[in-house]
Scaffold this motif. Sequence first.
Motif, PDB file in Angstrom:
ATOM      1  N   ALA A  14     106.156 -24.245   7.539  1.00 19.74           N
ATOM      2  CA  ALA A  14     107.441 -24.410   6.866  1.00 19.74           C
ATOM      3  C   ALA A  14     107.281 -24.253   5.358  1.00 19.74           C
ATOM      4  O   ALA A  14     106.313 -24.754   4.770  1.00 19.74           O
ATOM      5  CB  ALA A  14     108.025 -25.784   7.190  1.00 19.74           C
ATOM      6  N   GLY A  15     108.215 -23.531   4.759  1.00 21.60           N
ATOM      7  CA  GLY A  15     108.148 -23.246   3.334  1.00 21.60           C
ATOM      8  C   GLY A  15     107.491 -21.918   3.011  1.00 21.60           C
ATOM      9  O   GLY A  15     107.568 -21.441   1.868  1.00 21.60           O
ATOM     10  N   GLY A  16     106.845 -21.315   3.999  1.00 17.54           N
ATOM     11  CA  GLY A  16     106.160 -20.054   3.788  1.00 17.54           C
ATOM     12  C   GLY A  16     107.086 -18.858   3.839  1.00 17.54           C
ATOM     13  O   GLY A  16     108.310 -18.996   3.960  1.00 17.54           O
ATOM     14  N   SER A  17     106.475 -17.681   3.754  1.00 19.04           N
ATOM     15  CA  SER A  17     107.227 -16.427   3.710  1.00 19.04           C
ATOM     16  C   SER A  17     106.668 -15.415   4.693  1.00 19.04           C
ATOM     17  O   SER A  17     105.471 -15.447   5.019  1.00 19.04           O
ATOM     18  CB  SER A  17     107.169 -15.823   2.302  1.00 19.04           C
ATOM     19  OG  SER A  17     107.752 -16.669   1.343  1.00 19.04           O
ATOM     20  N   LEU A  18     107.534 -14.542   5.151  1.00 12.95           N
ATOM     21  CA  LEU A  18     107.157 -13.386   5.956  1.00 12.95           C
ATOM     22  C   LEU A  18     108.053 -12.226   5.551  1.00 12.95           C
ATOM     23  O   LEU A  18     109.190 -12.438   5.121  1.00 12.95           O
ATOM     24  CB  LEU A  18     107.328 -13.653   7.451  1.00 12.95           C
ATOM     25  CG  LEU A  18     106.290 -14.530   8.158  1.00 12.95           C
ATOM     26  CD1 LEU A  18     106.749 -14.807   9.590  1.00 12.95           C
ATOM     27  CD2 LEU A  18     104.918 -13.897   8.139  1.00 12.95           C
ATOM     28  N   ARG A  19     107.542 -11.016   5.742  1.00 11.22           N
ATOM     29  CA  ARG A  19     108.337  -9.819   5.507  1.00 11.22           C
ATOM     30  C   ARG A  19     108.318  -8.973   6.771  1.00 11.22           C
ATOM     31  O   ARG A  19     107.269  -8.499   7.194  1.00 11.22           O
ATOM     32  CB  ARG A  19     107.787  -9.000   4.343  1.00 11.22           C
ATOM     33  CG  ARG A  19     108.689  -7.848   3.920  1.00 11.22           C
ATOM     34  CD  ARG A  19     107.980  -6.898   2.985  1.00 11.22           C
ATOM     35  NE  ARG A  19     108.884  -6.007   2.283  1.00 11.22           N
ATOM     36  CZ  ARG A  19     108.519  -4.823   1.785  1.00 11.22           C
ATOM     37  NH1 ARG A  19     107.271  -4.418   1.922  1.00 11.22           N
ATOM     38  NH2 ARG A  19     109.394  -4.081   1.150  1.00 11.22           N
ATOM     39  N   LEU A  20     109.488  -8.831   7.366  1.00 14.07           N
ATOM     40  CA  LEU A  20     109.622  -8.000   8.544  1.00 14.07           C
ATOM     41  C   LEU A  20     109.970  -6.573   8.145  1.00 14.07           C
ATOM     42  O   LEU A  20     110.684  -6.352   7.167  1.00 14.07           O
ATOM     43  CB  LEU A  20     110.711  -8.549   9.463  1.00 14.07           C
ATOM     44  CG  LEU A  20     110.574 -10.004   9.916  1.00 14.07           C
ATOM     45  CD1 LEU A  20     111.689 -10.342  10.901  1.00 14.07           C
ATOM     46  CD2 LEU A  20     109.223 -10.296  10.495  1.00 14.07           C
ATOM     47  N   ASP A  83     111.925 -16.026   2.876  1.00 13.61           N
ATOM     48  CA  ASP A  83     111.283 -17.057   2.064  1.00 13.61           C
ATOM     49  C   ASP A  83     111.824 -18.428   2.438  1.00 13.61           C
ATOM     50  O   ASP A  83     112.906 -18.536   3.017  1.00 13.61           O
ATOM     51  CB  ASP A  83     111.537 -16.790   0.569  1.00 13.61           C
ATOM     52  CG  ASP A  83     110.991 -15.451   0.108  1.00 13.61           C
ATOM     53  OD1 ASP A  83     111.705 -14.743  -0.624  1.00 13.61           O
ATOM     54  OD2 ASP A  83     109.847 -15.128   0.476  1.00 13.61           O
ATOM     55  N   GLY A  84     111.075 -19.461   2.100  1.00 14.89           N
ATOM     56  CA  GLY A  84     111.530 -20.807   2.409  1.00 14.89           C
ATOM     57  C   GLY A  84     111.764 -21.013   3.890  1.00 14.89           C
ATOM     58  O   GLY A  84     112.759 -21.647   4.278  1.00 14.89           O
ATOM     59  N   LEU A  85     110.866 -20.505   4.706  1.00 16.85           N
ATOM     60  CA  LEU A  85     111.075 -20.560   6.155  1.00 16.85           C
ATOM     61  C   LEU A  85     111.116 -21.998   6.667  1.00 16.85           C
ATOM     62  O   LEU A  85     110.398 -22.878   6.159  1.00 16.85           O
ATOM     63  CB  LEU A  85     109.995 -19.768   6.873  1.00 16.85           C
ATOM     64  CG  LEU A  85     110.206 -18.250   6.826  1.00 16.85           C
ATOM     65  CD1 LEU A  85     108.923 -17.498   7.142  1.00 16.85           C
ATOM     66  CD2 LEU A  85     111.311 -17.837   7.782  1.00 16.85           C
ATOM     67  N   ARG A  86     111.948 -22.186   7.683  1.00 11.48           N
ATOM     68  CA  ARG A  86     112.144 -23.493   8.310  1.00 11.48           C
ATOM     69  C   ARG A  86     111.856 -23.390   9.803  1.00 11.48           C
ATOM     70  O   ARG A  86     111.975 -22.301  10.381  1.00 11.48           O
ATOM     71  CB  ARG A  86     113.590 -23.953   8.096  1.00 11.48           C
ATOM     72  CG  ARG A  86     114.034 -24.010   6.646  1.00 11.48           C
ATOM     73  CD  ARG A  86     115.532 -24.175   6.550  1.00 11.48           C
ATOM     74  NE  ARG A  86     115.998 -24.246   5.164  1.00 11.48           N
ATOM     75  CZ  ARG A  86     117.283 -24.183   4.810  1.00 11.48           C
ATOM     76  NH1 ARG A  86     118.221 -24.069   5.736  1.00 11.48           N
ATOM     77  NH2 ARG A  86     117.608 -24.251   3.528  1.00 11.48           N
TER      78      ARG A  86
END
Length: 125
Positions: A14-20, A83-86
């Motif tokens: 949680a709080g991390g980032s990914l780019r699809l 960004d700010g993944l939950r």
Amino acid sequence: QVQLVESGGGSVEAGGSLRLSCSASGYTMRNYCMAWFRQLPGNEREGVAGIDSMGGTSYSDSVKGRFTISRDNAKNTLYLQMDGLRPEDTGMYYCAAGPNPPSSDDWYIPQHYDYWGQGTQVTVS
């Protein structure tokens, strides 16, 4: 033959980032509305973000301010910066392509899209 291939999913805290990314082939992406949807088992497919052929963007309330959709027509590729993944962002993410819907407010309706990828899994813990 139209083909959409998603990549970039994975597991993140949680709080991390990914780019699809969604690589399109078999058609000219610049003429189409593109969108990202997500789905959990047993749930309906939910519109996350859309971008029309003129570059206008739309987001679901749940991701607004955290996710950014973009497209590179020269590369026939669609992106979703997350960004700010939950934990509630967990799901299978699909990209979709179709003509611009009659109303820009209808971008989130799956029936407007003719082509779909196979999906990429995003897990947030």
